[in-house]
Design a protein around this motif. Sequence first.
Motif, mmCIF file in Angstrom:
data_model
loop_
_atom_site.group_PDB
_atom_site.id
_atom_site.type_symbol
_atom_site.label_atom_id
_atom_site.label_comp_id
_atom_site.label_asym_id
_atom_site.label_seq_id
_atom_site.Cartn_x
_atom_site.Cartn_y
_atom_site.Cartn_z
ATOM 1 N N ASP A 54 43.172 46.234 51.808
ATOM 2 C CA ASP A 54 43.254 44.721 51.090
ATOM 3 C C ASP A 54 45.178 44.385 52.555
ATOM 4 O O ASP A 54 45.631 45.196 51.709
ATOM 5 C CB ASP A 54 43.684 44.219 49.389
ATOM 6 C CG ASP A 54 43.614 42.739 50.085
ATOM 7 O OD1 ASP A 54 43.768 42.218 50.660
ATOM 8 O OD2 ASP A 54 44.105 42.041 48.076
ATOM 9 N N THR A 57 48.092 41.843 48.688
ATOM 10 C CA THR A 57 48.366 42.582 47.715
ATOM 11 C C THR A 57 49.630 42.237 47.163
ATOM 12 O O THR A 57 50.486 42.718 47.931
ATOM 13 C CB THR A 57 47.564 43.838 46.911
ATOM 14 O OG1 THR A 57 46.418 44.094 47.632
ATOM 15 C CG2 THR A 57 47.576 44.350 45.798
ATOM 16 N N GLY A 73 47.815 47.492 39.367
ATOM 17 C CA GLY A 73 47.328 46.601 40.166
ATOM 18 C C GLY A 73 45.647 47.915 41.332
ATOM 19 O O GLY A 73 44.822 47.329 41.794
ATOM 20 N N THR A 255 41.365 34.280 52.223
ATOM 21 C CA THR A 255 41.630 34.501 50.661
ATOM 22 C C THR A 255 39.909 34.257 50.442
ATOM 23 O O THR A 255 39.116 33.084 50.773
ATOM 24 C CB THR A 255 41.909 33.795 50.159
ATOM 25 O OG1 THR A 255 41.617 32.701 50.032
ATOM 26 C CG2 THR A 255 43.825 34.321 50.379
ATOM 27 N N THR A 302 42.935 38.729 49.988
ATOM 28 C CA THR A 302 42.527 38.294 48.193
ATOM 29 C C THR A 302 44.207 37.298 47.873
ATOM 30 O O THR A 302 44.104 36.428 47.440
ATOM 31 C CB THR A 302 42.486 39.829 47.183
ATOM 32 O OG1 THR A 302 43.816 40.801 47.005
ATOM 33 C CG2 THR A 302 41.782 40.613 47.655
ATOM 34 N N HIS A 304 45.936 38.460 45.960
ATOM 35 C CA HIS A 304 45.766 38.971 44.749
ATOM 36 C C HIS A 304 47.719 38.282 43.849
ATOM 37 O O HIS A 304 48.244 39.837 44.630
ATOM 38 C CB HIS A 304 45.777 40.443 44.226
ATOM 39 C CG HIS A 304 45.701 40.967 42.800
ATOM 40 N ND1 HIS A 304 44.644 40.415 41.627
ATOM 41 C CD2 HIS A 304 46.740 41.429 42.019
ATOM 42 C CE1 HIS A 304 44.783 41.345 40.518
ATOM 43 N NE2 HIS A 304 46.267 41.877 40.975
ATOM 44 N N LEU A 324 43.773 35.703 40.717
ATOM 45 C CA LEU A 324 43.780 37.310 41.169
ATOM 46 C C LEU A 324 42.673 37.503 41.995
ATOM 47 O O LEU A 324 41.527 36.516 41.741
ATOM 48 C CB LEU A 324 43.434 37.878 39.040
ATOM 49 C CG LEU A 324 44.189 37.831 38.368
ATOM 50 C CD1 LEU A 324 43.607 38.718 37.219
ATOM 51 C CD2 LEU A 324 45.606 38.901 38.587
ATOM 52 N N GLY A 325 42.018 38.234 42.715
ATOM 53 C CA GLY A 325 41.556 38.499 43.294
ATOM 54 C C GLY A 325 40.576 40.215 43.334
ATOM 55 O O GLY A 325 39.813 39.760 43.932
ATOM 56 N N LEU A 326 42.096 40.800 42.989
ATOM 57 C CA LEU A 326 40.935 42.510 43.557
ATOM 58 C C LEU A 326 39.686 43.381 43.308
ATOM 59 O O LEU A 326 38.785 43.341 43.716
ATOM 60 C CB LEU A 326 42.335 43.830 43.535
ATOM 61 C CG LEU A 326 43.738 43.630 44.217
ATOM 62 C CD1 LEU A 326 44.891 44.049 43.565
ATOM 63 C CD2 LEU A 326 42.621 44.084 45.654
ATOM 64 N N SER A 391 43.336 44.258 35.648
ATOM 65 C CA SER A 391 44.747 43.529 35.314
ATOM 66 C C SER A 391 45.470 43.474 34.346
ATOM 67 O O SER A 391 45.272 42.811 33.697
ATOM 68 C CB SER A 391 44.877 43.033 36.498
ATOM 69 O OG SER A 391 46.254 42.164 36.979
ATOM 70 N N THR A 396 42.074 34.737 36.709
ATOM 71 C CA THR A 396 41.272 34.372 37.669
ATOM 72 C C THR A 396 40.842 33.274 36.789
ATOM 73 O O THR A 396 40.306 32.703 36.193
ATOM 74 C CB THR A 396 40.224 35.625 36.867
ATOM 75 O OG1 THR A 396 38.908 35.504 37.917
ATOM 76 C CG2 THR A 396 39.481 35.285 35.546
#
Length: 425
Positions: A54, A57, A73, A255, A302, A304, A324-326, A391, A396
Motif C-alpha cells: 500500500d 496509509t 495499523g 482508492t 487504500t 486508510h 478505513l481501507g486496509l 484498526s 468503515t
Amino acid sequence: MTPYLIKGVSVVGAAPTDLLIRDGVVADAGAGLTAPDAIVIDATGLVALPGLVDLHTHLREPGREDAETVESGSRAAALGGYTAVCAMANTSPVADTAGVVEQVWRLGREAGLVDVQPIGAVTVGLAGERLAELGAMADSAAQVRIFSDDGHCVADPKLMRRALEYVKAFDGIIAQHAEEPRLTEGAQMHEGEVSTRLGLIGWPAVAEEAIIARDVLLAEHVGSRLHVCHVSTAGSVEVLRQAKARGVRVTAEVTPHHLLLTDVKAETYDPVYKVNPPLRTASDIAALRAALVEGVIDVVATDHAPHAVEDKECEWAYARPGMLGLETALSIALDVLGPEWDLIAERMSRVPARIAGLDGHGVDPAPGVPANLTLVDPAARRVVEPAELASRSRNTPYARMTLPGRIVATFLRGEPTVLDGKAVK
C-alpha cells in the motif's frame, strides 16, 4: 524458523501447485512436494498472491494513538493481505525530520507484522511554506524515497518545482495531494447535482485536475518523478493519459472507495462517507475503473484514514474526512475487477513495490523469492463487522456489507502474520 508447505495453491490464478517456505524464502515449488518437518497448509481452492503493498496509509502515530498506532495499523494491514505499507507524514509531530521518520520506521520493525516505510513531508509542518529536511530523511535509517504533504496540497508552484528538483538527485518521488485550495474552501462534498440538491458547498473536479495538469508540466520540465495521490475524476484520467503519452515520469493511484462509492452516499448525511477528495459520480467511477485496467492509473492504494469516534460521529460539516481501507481493499478490488488475479497482483503488489523501491516485495511466489505472500479464498464471502476490525477506529463505509474474498494467511519473509484468517500476534 518454522518451515511451511502450502499444498494445492493457485499462484496468481495458475494451475494448482505446492509451495515450500523455508528460511524466509520460497524454497521450492511444484506438484507433490513433501517436507516432513514442515507445517502443512491445505490451500485447495486458494490463490497465492505476492504480498500486497500500500502506497498510502495513515498510521496516526505519533500523536493520534487514539485513532491508530503503527502496531494496530500493521495488524489491520496483515489481515488485509499486505506485507508492506507506506505511512503518510501527517502525524503529530509531522514526519518532516529524520528523527520522526526513523521513529515510525522503528515502530514498524518492532511490530513485525508488515514492513512500514515512512513517507516524509514535503514542507515543514505541512504548511506549504518551505521545504522540509528531504535530504536528511533520505539519508536516515528509514531511507525515505517518497515525500508528500497528503491532506494538504503543495499549492505553490515554485515550491513544488524546487521539491521535484531536490528529490531528482536521489531518484525520489513527490506524491501530490491534488487540490487547489482556493477552489475548495468550505467544500463539503463533490460539486454537482447532489450537492446542489443538499445545499452543501461543492468540491469541483477542476480543483484536482488543475493541480495535476500543472504538476505534470513541472515534472516534465524538471525530469523528475511525480506520483498523484487518490485520483478521483474522469478529467484527471485524461490529463494523466496525455502526460504518460508524452513520457512524463508520472504515476497515479486510485482508492477502493473511489472505485465503488458515489456522491449519492452523502444524501444520508452519514459522516463515514465524508472523504478527501470526495466521492464522485458514477461516470467518474467508470473512467477510473477503465483507467486502472488500462494502466493509466498504476495502483490501488487504500488511503486508510482511521479517526477517533468524536471526529466522525458528529455533524457532517464538522466531521474529519477519511475512511478505513486496509482490511477491505482486496475485497473491493475483487468486487470491482472480478477474479482478474494478474491484474490485481500488478495493481496492488508489483507496481506499488516498484514505485516505492521495496526490494523483496511485489514478486510472485517462486523458488528463491522472499516469502512475502498472501493466500486468498476467492469463494468466501464475509460481512464487514466494524467491531471485528483490527484498526482502533471504526469508520468503515462498508459496515455490514457482504464482500467477496477472505484473506486466509499472510507471510512476511516466511513468518506467518495471519493464519486461518486470524492475526498470529
